[in-house]
Write a protein that holds these residues in place. Structure first.
Motif, PDB file in Angstrom:
ATOM      1  N   GLU A  39      -3.643  13.768  -9.903  1.00  0.00           N
ATOM      2  CA  GLU A  39      -3.614  13.611  -8.454  1.00  0.00           C
ATOM      3  C   GLU A  39      -5.018  13.720  -7.895  1.00  0.00           C
ATOM      4  OE1 GLU A  39      -2.048  16.099  -4.631  1.00  0.00           O
ATOM      5  OE2 GLU A  39      -0.758  16.012  -6.382  1.00  0.00           O
ATOM      6  N   HIS A  40      -5.334  12.825  -6.986  1.00  0.00           N
ATOM      7  CA  HIS A  40      -6.588  12.861  -6.258  1.00  0.00           C
ATOM      8  C   HIS A  40      -6.216  13.022  -4.793  1.00  0.00           C
ATOM      9  CE1 HIS A  40      -8.494  11.430  -9.908  1.00  0.00           C
ATOM     10  NE2 HIS A  40      -7.581  10.482  -9.964  1.00  0.00           N
ATOM     11  N   SER A  41      -6.605  14.131  -4.200  1.00  0.00           N
ATOM     12  CA  SER A  41      -6.205  14.365  -2.814  1.00  0.00           C
ATOM     13  C   SER A  41      -7.385  14.855  -1.997  1.00  0.00           C
ATOM     14  CB  SER A  41      -5.061  15.374  -2.755  1.00  0.00           C
ATOM     15  OG  SER A  41      -5.462  16.600  -3.310  1.00  0.00           O
ATOM     16  N   SER A  42      -7.320  14.516  -0.750  1.00  0.00           N
ATOM     17  CA  SER A  42      -8.254  15.033   0.234  1.00  0.00           C
ATOM     18  C   SER A  42      -7.425  15.494   1.426  1.00  0.00           C
ATOM     19  CB  SER A  42      -9.270  13.973   0.640  1.00  0.00           C
ATOM     20  OG  SER A  42      -8.628  12.935   1.332  1.00  0.00           O
ATOM     21  N   ARG A  43      -8.057  15.824   2.478  1.00  0.00           N
ATOM     22  CA  ARG A  43      -7.326  16.329   3.637  1.00  0.00           C
ATOM     23  C   ARG A  43      -6.332  15.296   4.191  1.00  0.00           C
ATOM     24  NH1 ARG A  43     -10.189  19.428   8.518  1.00  0.00           N
ATOM     25  NH2 ARG A  43      -8.968  21.215   7.906  1.00  0.00           N
ATOM     26  N   ALA A  44      -6.706  14.045   4.192  1.00  0.00           N
ATOM     27  CA  ALA A  44      -5.870  13.027   4.832  1.00  0.00           C
ATOM     28  C   ALA A  44      -5.037  12.196   3.867  1.00  0.00           C
ATOM     29  CB  ALA A  44      -6.754  12.093   5.652  1.00  0.00           C
ATOM     30  N   GLY A  50      -2.889   8.129 -13.545  1.00  0.00           N
ATOM     31  CA  GLY A  50      -2.218   8.165 -14.833  1.00  0.00           C
ATOM     32  C   GLY A  50      -1.962   9.594 -15.291  1.00  0.00           C
ATOM     33  N   ILE A  51      -1.600   9.767 -16.557  1.00  0.00           N
ATOM     34  CA  ILE A  51      -1.319  11.103 -17.056  1.00  0.00           C
ATOM     35  C   ILE A  51      -2.595  11.932 -17.056  1.00  0.00           C
ATOM     36  CG2 ILE A  51       0.656  10.359 -18.416  1.00  0.00           C
ATOM     37  CD1 ILE A  51      -1.073  10.485 -20.898  1.00  0.00           C
ATOM     38  N   ASN A  52      -2.443  13.251 -16.875  1.00  0.00           N
ATOM     39  CA  ASN A  52      -3.634  14.079 -16.700  1.00  0.00           C
ATOM     40  C   ASN A  52      -4.299  14.494 -18.007  1.00  0.00           C
ATOM     41  OD1 ASN A  52      -1.963  16.112 -17.626  1.00  0.00           O
ATOM     42  ND2 ASN A  52      -1.661  17.009 -15.619  1.00  0.00           N
TER      43      ASN A  52
END
Length: 76
Positions: A39-44, A50-52
């Motif tokens: 997962e790549h996440s930021s505030r917005a 793919g698999i980690n």
């Protein structure tokens, strides 16, 4: 060996790498092997990749090698 694509060598390798299978449930074994989504996440925003690949590398390789031996009709 009761699963498609799992031969004697793959089953033995998984048994050696994982050891006691009773300590895992269906949802935990995937995380242990590193098969969860990255997962790549930021505030917005959030995006899944793919698999980690952070789990047990040899066991993951045994599973992926077993998957490659299946005919294409089993890949859905």
């Amino acid at each position: 060996m009761c699963l498609r694509g799992i031969s004697v060598l793959t089953a033995f390798g998984l048994a050696v790498e994982i050891g006691d299978w009773t300590r895992f449930t269906g949802s935990i074994i995937g995380a242990y092997l590193g098969l969860g989504p990255s997962e790549h996440s930021s505030r917005a925003s959030r995006s899944h990749g793919g698999i980690n690949k952070t789990g047990n590398h040899p066991a993951r390789i045994f599973l992926l090698t077993g998957d490659w031996t299946l005919p294409p009709r089993y890949h859905t």
